[in-house]
Design a protein around this motif. Structure first.
Motif, PDB file in Angstrom:
ATOM      1  N   ASP A 117       1.017  -0.914  -0.399  1.00  0.00           N
ATOM      2  CA  ASP A 117       0.146   0.129   0.094  1.00  0.00           C
ATOM      3  C   ASP A 117       0.772   0.728   0.285  1.00  0.00           C
ATOM      4  OD1 ASP A 117      -1.968   2.779   0.541  1.00  0.00           O
ATOM      5  OD2 ASP A 117      -3.683   0.782   1.455  1.00  0.00           O
ATOM      6  N   ALA A 118       1.208   2.021  -0.927  1.00  0.00           N
ATOM      7  CA  ALA A 118       1.860   2.963  -1.276  1.00  0.00           C
ATOM      8  C   ALA A 118       1.895   3.895  -0.097  1.00  0.00           C
ATOM      9  CB  ALA A 118       2.241   2.907  -2.912  1.00  0.00           C
ATOM     10  N   LYS A 119       0.514   4.489  -0.257  1.00  0.00           N
ATOM     11  CA  LYS A 119       0.201   5.762   0.212  1.00  0.00           C
ATOM     12  C   LYS A 119       0.393   5.672   2.198  1.00  0.00           C
ATOM     13  CE  LYS A 119      -3.525   7.915  -2.925  1.00  0.00           C
ATOM     14  NZ  LYS A 119      -4.753   8.378  -3.157  1.00  0.00           N
ATOM     15  N   ALA A 120      -0.153   4.396   2.598  1.00  0.00           N
ATOM     16  CA  ALA A 120      -0.577   4.107   3.877  1.00  0.00           C
ATOM     17  C   ALA A 120       1.347   3.578   4.108  1.00  0.00           C
ATOM     18  CB  ALA A 120      -0.603   2.363   3.604  1.00  0.00           C
ATOM     19  N   THR A 121       2.570   3.537   2.854  1.00  0.00           N
ATOM     20  CA  THR A 121       4.030   3.321   3.179  1.00  0.00           C
ATOM     21  C   THR A 121       4.559   4.741   3.487  1.00  0.00           C
ATOM     22  OG1 THR A 121       3.696   1.078   3.035  1.00  0.00           O
ATOM     23  CG2 THR A 121       5.860   2.574   2.373  1.00  0.00           C
ATOM     24  N   ALA A 122       4.290   5.896   2.376  1.00  0.00           N
ATOM     25  CA  ALA A 122       3.985   7.556   2.697  1.00  0.00           C
ATOM     26  C   ALA A 122       4.013   7.627   4.260  1.00  0.00           C
ATOM     27  CB  ALA A 122       3.613   7.534   0.692  1.00  0.00           C
ATOM     28  N   ALA A 123       2.583   7.890   4.033  1.00  0.00           N
ATOM     29  CA  ALA A 123       2.081   8.423   5.389  1.00  0.00           C
ATOM     30  C   ALA A 123       2.987   7.260   7.110  1.00  0.00           C
ATOM     31  CB  ALA A 123       0.590   7.761   5.636  1.00  0.00           C
ATOM     32  N   MET A 124       3.303   6.472   6.840  1.00  0.00           N
ATOM     33  CA  MET A 124       3.645   5.397   7.663  1.00  0.00           C
ATOM     34  C   MET A 124       5.269   6.641   7.415  1.00  0.00           C
ATOM     35  SD  MET A 124       3.624   3.424  10.104  1.00  0.00           S
ATOM     36  CE  MET A 124       4.725   2.574  11.290  1.00  0.00           C
TER      37      MET A 124
END
Length: 368
Positions: A117-124
């Motif tokens: 999950d690219a968006k969740a990874t970037a947010a984390m």
């Protein structure tokens, strides 16, 4: 006499320790490794944190505080791991300052369950960077296909990244592209490129472990001759790709704007087959502008008896390419191997994360 670790450093290899625990920090052990064995950085992963929490009681007081505050398990894991990394960043701050941020780095990985999950990874990644709040932290992001956009997005925000779990040459090229794209976006966003750093963690011993297993199953003399050689060949060809990436107009534009090259980092450098020299993945991968992150056992072996004879990568590209062709010639699919290793690597990280959560959950329950 000059120690092997000093020779390694002089040859352009930064020595990072692949381990961190609160006990290492509070006992002075990590500082001792810096002072005596030329360690200039640290990498961590879920496996390392799970082991640290399971073995040591150094976290007991903090767990009690978190339990009393009503923290849930995810909040507790974030607090515990980022506290260790922040303290390690402070320990390495003088090295980071002396090397303009190239070394003195401490890596922490995003929750591996987010790897697809690219968006969740970037947010984390952004949350970890803000929580640690130290310029010499590196946020680790797995180099899955889904992870590539999150690498770009994180770099674009001016956050330094350790791209981890790279096995294939094709994926490594995509990682370099993701980094450069992130730098280009960071430049558009008005970020200072000189403050952004990155390493690309190319895994070595696991390649040999899987290919050796397949060579043993084939059982011919030709197959036996290829044992223990594919890991080095693969990593050496990665270094060739790194060199080629710097000899492009695209990179020259970024470098002129102050960008730092994304250095290759040799990971998984502990020898898994006891028949091989215990410093195989250290002495066989010496070249300028690289990092070798070592488990302590490999670091001790390197310091004790490694023969460091200068650059062992440059000039080996044709031989390395031929070696991988010979592996394919006996019937082993390179693409199949690297795909399997990436999938297995993610499962290992997720399993370790689950173990970490369970360890912390049990500790919280005991403290309440």
């Amino acid at each position: 006499m000059t120690s092997p670790t000093k020779k390694l450093s002089a040859a352009g290899v930064s020595i990072w320790l692949d381990d961190l625990s609160r006990e290492r920090l509070t006992s002075g052990n990590l500082q001792k490794l810096v002072d005596e064995k030329d360690v200039v950085g640290v990498t961590t992963n879920p496996t390392i944190f799970a082991a640290a929490l399971a073995k040591h009681d150094a976290y007991e007081a903090q767990v009690k505080e978190l339990a009393a505050a009503g923290a849930d398990v995810d909040e507790a894991v974030l607090a515990i791991t980022t506290d260790d990394v922040r303290e390690a960043c402070d320990l390495f701050a003088p090295i980071a300052d002396a090397t303009q941020g190239e070394d003195g780095r401490v890596s922490i990985e995003v929750d591996p369950r987010l790897a697809q999950d690219a968006k969740a990874t970037a947010a984390m990644a952004q949350r970890l960077a803000q929580t640690i709040d130290r310029p010499n932290a590196l946020i680790k992001i797995p180099a899955t296909e889904a992870g590539l956009p999150s690498i770009t997005a994180t770099i674009a925000e001016g956050i330094s990244v350790n791209v981890t779990l790279i096995f294939s040459l094709e994926r490594y090229r995509a990682v370099i592209n993701a980094y450069m794209l992130g730098l280009e976006q960071a430049l558009e966003n008005g970020k200072n490129l000189a403050t952004i750093h990155s390493v690309a963690s190319f895994f070595v011993s696991r390649v040999d472990a899987e290919i050796d297993k397949r060579l043993d199953a084939i059982g011919t003399d030709e197959a036996a001759e290829l044992r223990g050689k594919a890991g080095l060949a693969n990593a050496r060809l990665a270094y060739q790709i790194y060199e080629e990436s710097l000899d492009t107009e695209r990179w020259r534009r970024l470098a002129a704007a102050g960008a730092n090259a994304q250095r290759p980092l040799w990971a998984s450098t502990g020898v898994k087959d006891p028949a091989y020299p215990d410093t195989l993945y250290v002495t066989g991968l010496v070249a300028p502008n690289t990092v070798n992150t070592m488990p302590e056992k490999t670091l001790e072996a390197t310091f004790d008896h490694a023969e460091v004879l200068g650059d062992t990568i440059t000039g080996t590209y044709e031989e390395s390419s031929e070696l991988l062709d010979r592996v394919a010639g006996v019937g082993i699919s390179y693409d199949e191997v690297v795909e399997q290793l990436e999938a297995e690597g993610l499962v290992k990280f997720e399993d370790s994360w689950t173990e970490l959560l369970e360890t912390v959950r049990a500790s919280l329950d005991n403290a309440r």
